[in-house]
Scaffold this active site. Structure first.
Site, mmCIF file in Angstrom:
data_model
loop_
_atom_site.group_PDB
_atom_site.id
_atom_site.type_symbol
_atom_site.label_atom_id
_atom_site.label_comp_id
_atom_site.label_asym_id
_atom_site.label_seq_id
_atom_site.Cartn_x
_atom_site.Cartn_y
_atom_site.Cartn_z
ATOM 1 N N CYS A 180 -11.112 3.182 0.486
ATOM 2 C CA CYS A 180 -9.664 3.382 0.641
ATOM 3 C C CYS A 180 -9.265 2.550 1.845
ATOM 4 C CB CYS A 180 -9.352 4.854 0.883
ATOM 5 S SG CYS A 180 -7.658 5.170 1.455
ATOM 6 N N THR A 181 -8.169 1.820 1.717
ATOM 7 C CA THR A 181 -7.826 0.868 2.788
ATOM 8 C C THR A 181 -7.361 1.550 4.074
ATOM 9 O OG1 THR A 181 -5.602 0.617 1.825
ATOM 10 C CG2 THR A 181 -7.286 -0.989 1.183
ATOM 11 N N HIS A 182 -7.078 2.836 3.994
ATOM 12 C CA HIS A 182 -6.746 3.555 5.237
ATOM 13 C C HIS A 182 -7.991 3.767 6.116
ATOM 14 C CE1 HIS A 182 -2.939 4.575 3.285
ATOM 15 N NE2 HIS A 182 -2.510 5.114 4.416
ATOM 16 N N GLY A 228 -3.187 9.035 -3.439
ATOM 17 C CA GLY A 228 -4.539 9.330 -3.928
ATOM 18 C C GLY A 228 -4.751 10.711 -4.489
ATOM 19 N N CYS A 280 -4.479 -1.526 -1.935
ATOM 20 C CA CYS A 280 -4.673 -0.088 -2.136
ATOM 21 C C CYS A 280 -5.621 0.102 -3.312
ATOM 22 C CB CYS A 280 -3.309 0.543 -2.440
ATOM 23 S SG CYS A 280 -3.374 2.300 -2.839
ATOM 24 N N ASN A 281 -6.740 0.751 -3.069
ATOM 25 C CA ASN A 281 -7.695 0.988 -4.160
ATOM 26 C C ASN A 281 -7.084 1.863 -5.244
ATOM 27 O OD1 ASN A 281 -10.709 0.202 -3.091
ATOM 28 N ND2 ASN A 281 -9.400 0.811 -1.412
ATOM 29 N N THR A 282 -6.334 2.874 -4.819
ATOM 30 C CA THR A 282 -5.772 3.830 -5.777
ATOM 31 C C THR A 282 -4.765 3.144 -6.698
ATOM 32 O OG1 THR A 282 -5.977 5.471 -3.994
ATOM 33 C CG2 THR A 282 -4.757 6.129 -5.954
ATOM 34 N N ASP A 337 0.870 -1.173 0.000
ATOM 35 C CA ASP A 337 0.000 0.000 0.000
ATOM 36 C C ASP A 337 0.908 1.224 0.000
ATOM 37 O OD1 ASP A 337 -2.477 1.533 0.362
ATOM 38 O OD2 ASP A 337 -1.809 1.882 2.414
ATOM 39 N N SER A 338 0.314 2.388 -0.179
ATOM 40 C CA SER A 338 1.100 3.618 -0.107
ATOM 41 C C SER A 338 1.653 3.838 1.300
ATOM 42 C CB SER A 338 0.222 4.814 -0.490
ATOM 43 O OG SER A 338 -0.853 4.917 0.424
HETATM 44 N N1 DGL Z 1 -4.817 3.221 0.909
HETATM 45 C C1 DGL Z 1 -4.921 3.659 -0.432
HETATM 46 C C2 DGL Z 1 -6.235 3.308 -1.068
HETATM 47 O O1 DGL Z 1 -6.814 2.310 -0.730
HETATM 48 C C3 DGL Z 1 -4.502 5.015 -0.868
HETATM 49 C C4 DGL Z 1 -4.038 6.004 0.035
HETATM 50 C C5 DGL Z 1 -3.259 7.129 -0.563
HETATM 51 O O2 DGL Z 1 -3.852 8.145 -0.943
HETATM 52 O O3 DGL Z 1 -2.057 6.978 -0.598
HETATM 53 O O4 DGL Z 1 -6.682 4.000 -1.942
#
Ligand code: DGL
Length: 268
Positions: A186-188, A41, A72-74, A8-9
């Site tokens: 978003c996984t965060h 993102g 990570c979705n992005t 992930d990021s």
């Molecule tokens: N956790 C990431 C996601 O699922 C992206 C977070 C980021 O912006 O870096 O999109």
């Protein structure tokens, strides 16, 4: 037994890793947090694609991973097609906002999707919405700054941003026109679910993709005959940023590291 790579990021993918470890207890994982280059993102596709390629290459070269989970979705949105074409022999599991189950279970037909600006602006998200929204009303809520606040453990900013974006995601309730389901795209965001819940009625449903992604990873490995069938598994933490911060985040969000977990190692 080779590791499963997860990246992930930053720390967000730990929400997916927790689900993976619960589902695949015999597997070993190497988790890469690309913290020095986060957040993804609010940058363009070219940036996210290049970072994803570099992180994937590092996990493959250094660990000979047997599968890759893009937690990570992005990064999934921007880069999964390219990663799959560059590594055709490697099983790669990605994730996307859980719009389909949200539409299937919403009673009011009003859903909000909280995600990064990059995910929500992507063609992949537009296609997902066109396939699954049907007659539902889907509101996109780009949560600028929230990933940065989570990465920085900035509790005041987390609190303020959760309040702001939940106000944008509502009004919540079961009456006509009210939102009863929020997709955490978003996984965060599952990491701050309790802060988000403070601004919603207890009946509001949050949906994330940790568990389905873990189940999909099991299915993919099983179909290839690559599931670990014994042992305790383990965890390696790696990243482009401060490993002590990542270790602290993992200890906090994974809650119960296994006894077999190795100490964190620096990225090559
Ligand atoms: N956790 C990431 C996601 O699922 C992206 C977070 C980021 O912006 O870096 O999109």
């Amino acid at each position: 037994m080779p590791h499963i790579g997860v990246f992930d990021s930053g720390v967000g993918g730990l929400s997916v890793l927790a689900a993976l470890r619960a589902e695949l207890q015999h597997e070993s994982f190497v988790y890469f947090a690309d913290t020095a280059f986060a957040p993804y993102g609010e940058r363009g596709d070219a940036y996210v694609t290049e970072r994803s390629r570099q992180v994937a290459a590092q996990l493959i070269d250094a660990h000979g991973i047997k599968a890759l989970v893009v937690a990570c979705n992005t990064a999934t949105t921007a880069a999964i097609h390219l990663l799959r074409s560059e590594h055709p022999a490697l099983p790669i599991v990605g994730l996307e906002p859980a719009l389909k189950p949200a539409v299937a279970t919403s009673r009011t037909g009003h859903i909000s999707v909280m995600a990064t600006r990059g995910t929500l602006a992507s063609a992949k998200y537009a296609a997902l919405r066109d396939s699954f929204a049907g007659t539902a009303t889907v509101r996109a809520v780009p949560c600028d700054g929230l990933v940065k606040a989570i990465e920085g453990f900035d509790t005041a900013a987390i609190e303020a941003l959760c309040a702001r974006y939940m106000a944008e995601a509502g009004p919540f309730g079961h009456a006509t026109g009210e939102v009863d389901t929020v997709v955490l795209g978003c996984t965060h965001y599952p990491l701050v679910k309790s802060e988000l819940q403070r601004h919603a009625p207890p009946s509001l449903r949050f949906i994330d993709t940790g568990a389905p992604v873990a189940q999909q990873t099991r299915r993919v490995l099983a179909s290839l005959g690559q599931l670990a069938d014994g042992g305790q598994g383990g965890l390696l933490l790696q990243g482009s940023g401060d490993l002590a911060v990542l270790e602290a985040a993992a200890a906090h969000w994974l809650r119960q590291p296994r006894p077999s977990d190795a100490p964190a190692t620096a990225a090559a």
